[in-house]
Scaffold this motif. Structure first.
Motif, mmCIF file in Angstrom:
data_model
loop_
_atom_site.group_PDB
_atom_site.id
_atom_site.type_symbol
_atom_site.label_atom_id
_atom_site.label_comp_id
_atom_site.label_asym_id
_atom_site.label_seq_id
_atom_site.Cartn_x
_atom_site.Cartn_y
_atom_site.Cartn_z
ATOM 1 N N ILE A 149 0.840 -1.205 0.000
ATOM 2 C CA ILE A 149 0.000 0.000 0.000
ATOM 3 C C ILE A 149 0.871 1.249 0.000
ATOM 4 O O ILE A 149 0.615 2.203 -0.744
ATOM 5 C CB ILE A 149 -0.973 -0.017 1.208
ATOM 6 N N VAL A 150 1.936 1.223 0.800
ATOM 7 C CA VAL A 150 2.833 2.391 0.878
ATOM 8 C C VAL A 150 3.561 2.604 -0.450
ATOM 9 O O VAL A 150 3.631 3.731 -0.957
ATOM 10 C CB VAL A 150 3.849 2.215 2.037
ATOM 11 N N PHE A 152 2.583 1.616 -3.439
ATOM 12 C CA PHE A 152 1.584 2.094 -4.400
ATOM 13 C C PHE A 152 1.323 3.591 -4.203
ATOM 14 O O PHE A 152 1.369 4.374 -5.152
ATOM 15 C CB PHE A 152 0.274 1.300 -4.239
ATOM 16 N N SER A 153 1.090 3.987 -2.962
ATOM 17 C CA SER A 153 0.705 5.369 -2.689
ATOM 18 C C SER A 153 1.827 6.346 -3.052
ATOM 19 O O SER A 153 1.612 7.332 -3.764
ATOM 20 C CB SER A 153 0.328 5.486 -1.210
ATOM 21 N N ILE A 154 3.046 6.065 -2.605
ATOM 22 C CA ILE A 154 4.158 7.003 -2.841
ATOM 23 C C ILE A 154 4.579 6.998 -4.316
ATOM 24 O O ILE A 154 4.722 8.048 -4.932
ATOM 25 C CB ILE A 154 5.354 6.689 -1.915
ATOM 26 N N THR A 156 2.885 6.074 -6.978
ATOM 27 C CA THR A 156 1.835 6.612 -7.852
ATOM 28 C C THR A 156 1.909 8.135 -7.891
ATOM 29 O O THR A 156 1.824 8.755 -8.955
ATOM 30 C CB THR A 156 0.440 6.155 -7.368
ATOM 31 N N THR A 157 2.055 8.740 -6.722
ATOM 32 C CA THR A 157 2.161 10.195 -6.657
ATOM 33 C C THR A 157 3.414 10.675 -7.392
ATOM 34 O O THR A 157 3.349 11.606 -8.205
ATOM 35 C CB THR A 157 2.189 10.660 -5.184
ATOM 36 N N LEU A 184 4.411 13.097 1.868
ATOM 37 C CA LEU A 184 4.486 11.654 1.621
ATOM 38 C C LEU A 184 5.029 10.888 2.823
ATOM 39 O O LEU A 184 4.586 9.776 3.099
ATOM 40 C CB LEU A 184 5.354 11.363 0.387
ATOM 41 N N PHE B 152 -3.089 17.198 -4.818
ATOM 42 C CA PHE B 152 -2.516 16.377 -5.899
ATOM 43 C C PHE B 152 -2.114 15.006 -5.366
ATOM 44 O O PHE B 152 -2.479 13.968 -5.919
ATOM 45 C CB PHE B 152 -1.319 17.095 -6.537
ATOM 46 N N SER B 153 -1.365 15.001 -4.270
ATOM 47 C CA SER B 153 -0.806 13.751 -3.763
ATOM 48 C C SER B 153 -1.911 12.784 -3.325
ATOM 49 O O SER B 153 -1.933 11.615 -3.725
ATOM 50 C CB SER B 153 0.130 14.079 -2.597
ATOM 51 N N THR B 156 -4.473 11.885 -6.361
ATOM 52 C CA THR B 156 -3.821 11.035 -7.366
ATOM 53 C C THR B 156 -3.805 9.585 -6.900
ATOM 54 O O THR B 156 -4.129 8.663 -7.653
ATOM 55 C CB THR B 156 -2.382 11.521 -7.644
ATOM 56 N N THR B 157 -3.431 9.389 -5.644
ATOM 57 C CA THR B 157 -3.407 8.030 -5.100
ATOM 58 C C THR B 157 -4.816 7.431 -5.085
ATOM 59 O O THR B 157 -5.022 6.292 -5.529
ATOM 60 C CB THR B 157 -2.812 8.050 -3.674
ATOM 61 N N TRP B 164 -4.676 -0.255 -9.244
ATOM 62 C CA TRP B 164 -3.823 -1.053 -8.370
ATOM 63 C C TRP B 164 -4.630 -2.161 -7.720
ATOM 64 O O TRP B 164 -4.196 -3.312 -7.644
ATOM 65 C CB TRP B 164 -3.208 -0.129 -7.313
ATOM 66 N N LEU B 176 -6.526 -2.457 3.520
ATOM 67 C CA LEU B 176 -6.549 -1.214 2.747
ATOM 68 C C LEU B 176 -7.268 -0.111 3.534
ATOM 69 O O LEU B 176 -6.783 1.022 3.621
ATOM 70 C CB LEU B 176 -7.268 -1.486 1.425
ATOM 71 N N LEU B 180 -4.398 2.570 4.299
ATOM 72 C CA LEU B 180 -4.321 3.671 3.325
ATOM 73 C C LEU B 180 -4.599 5.036 3.976
ATOM 74 O O LEU B 180 -3.839 5.985 3.748
ATOM 75 C CB LEU B 180 -5.229 3.418 2.113
ATOM 76 N N THR B 183 -1.506 5.992 5.921
ATOM 77 C CA THR B 183 -0.400 6.384 5.042
ATOM 78 C C THR B 183 -0.623 7.790 4.500
ATOM 79 O O THR B 183 0.287 8.622 4.510
ATOM 80 C CB THR B 183 -0.289 5.380 3.867
ATOM 81 N N LEU B 184 -1.849 8.067 4.053
ATOM 82 C CA LEU B 184 -2.115 9.369 3.427
ATOM 83 C C LEU B 184 -2.180 10.502 4.448
ATOM 84 O O LEU B 184 -1.740 11.616 4.163
ATOM 85 C CB LEU B 184 -3.423 9.319 2.632
ATOM 86 N N ILE B 188 4.337 7.739 7.009
ATOM 87 C CA ILE B 188 4.870 6.417 7.329
ATOM 88 C C ILE B 188 5.972 6.494 8.371
ATOM 89 O O ILE B 188 6.423 5.458 8.876
ATOM 90 C CB ILE B 188 5.403 5.712 6.047
#
Lengths: 191, 191
Positions: A149-150, A152-154, A156-157, A184, B152-153, B156-157, B164, B176, B180, B183-184, B188
């Motif tokens: 997940i991490v 993917f998230s980082i 992707t951005t 991030l 954006f960050s 986008t995710t 994904w 998830l 998620l 993370t957002l 992290i």
């Protein structure tokens, strides 16, 4: 030396056209026209449109790989490594926007051999990224969140950054280099 | 009642085909064939392929808008609002994957009127998201990071999640929904 200069001029021009219209919609004739030369004389410097594409894509991919290979073994903590990786993505986005756009949009048009090389570089890059996360979790530097997940998230951005950056030139590079790694890595919630 | 059921069946089938091949590459004949009916009888339920596309895209867009309109005025803090928004993106991704893919890939093929409606919904959504961030910064709940970079960050995710998620079914929805938002919103790095 002259030939190398001309070749790099061809590649830079092609990257701009590929970015605008996509690899498939651009012909060698279009590239020659943009350079103000005859299509036939392109072939003094370059074998094929495929050679141009692989030069562009592998150039960017190797920039990422070289940076990762330089950062990964350093004796700094996982947070500092991730910070350096994010800064490198921003640098490449700003300095090689057209090349990066071309890599992201057109890598699937590489021929079999170059495609294999590209995918190998990309997989190795993601594997190093994953190892840095897992080492950071093991050393209690990073939260124990699902690595997939991490990643993917980082990533992707970071991979979409060139699209956003092309449109949002109102945000200064200095602000991006300060706030994107914070967003991030540390999130947006106050501690 | 029967007609409505049939219409929704047509739309669900069309969304699957649009996701797989893209709106432009799918004909009314293809949709009829997939449903095992004659192309002519499709028109008893639906006016055109454009009507199917706008039903799909506006259905998803309105799901996002309705949720935002429900969350935005609540007397909870900005972090709880953002958490709810992220959970809603995950829910829609999981429950309406094909519709969401179709919205993301094919919104630009809407006709002029539907396109204007879609863009209005999308802009209003982003504006509410921006206001939540700015209120959170003003109330000292969120770090004072550039809002455009944060929007954006995070968006986008969230917008890439369906791509994904379709590939990474090994990550459970529960994981998830837990990791998620962390993370957002919280990043992290360990505090």
């Amino acid at each position: 030396m002259k030939i190398t200069d001309r070749k790099s001029e061809i590649i830079v021009t092609a990257a701009k056209l590929f970015k605008k219209r996509g690899y498939n919609a651009v012909s060698m004739r279009d590239i020659a026209q943009e350079l103000g030369i005859k299509a036939a004389s392109l072939y003094n410097h370059i074998k094929s449109k495929q050679e141009i594409l692989s030069d562009i894509v592998l150039n960017v991919a190797e920039s990422f790989t070289n940076h990762m290979e330089q950062i990964y073994p350093q004796s700094i903590n996982s947070i500092q490594k991730l910070e350096a990786i994010i800064q490198n993505h921003i640098d490449i986005t700003v300095q090689k926007t057209d090349f990066l756009a071309c890599m992201n949009n057109d890598w699937m048009h590489l021929d079999e051999e170059n495609l294999a090389t590209y995918l190998k570089l990309r997989n190795a890059y993601e594997a190093s990224f994953r190892k840095i996360l897992q080492e950071g979790i093991a050393k209690n530097e990073l939260e124990n969140q699902n690595s997939e997940i991490v990643i993917f998230s980082i990533l992707t951005t970071l991979r979409a950054l060139y699209l956003w950056y092309s449109k949002k030139s109102s945000v200064e590079v200095e602000v991006l280099k300060k706030d994107l790694p914070k967003t991030l890595l540390h999130g947006i919630v106050k501690n």
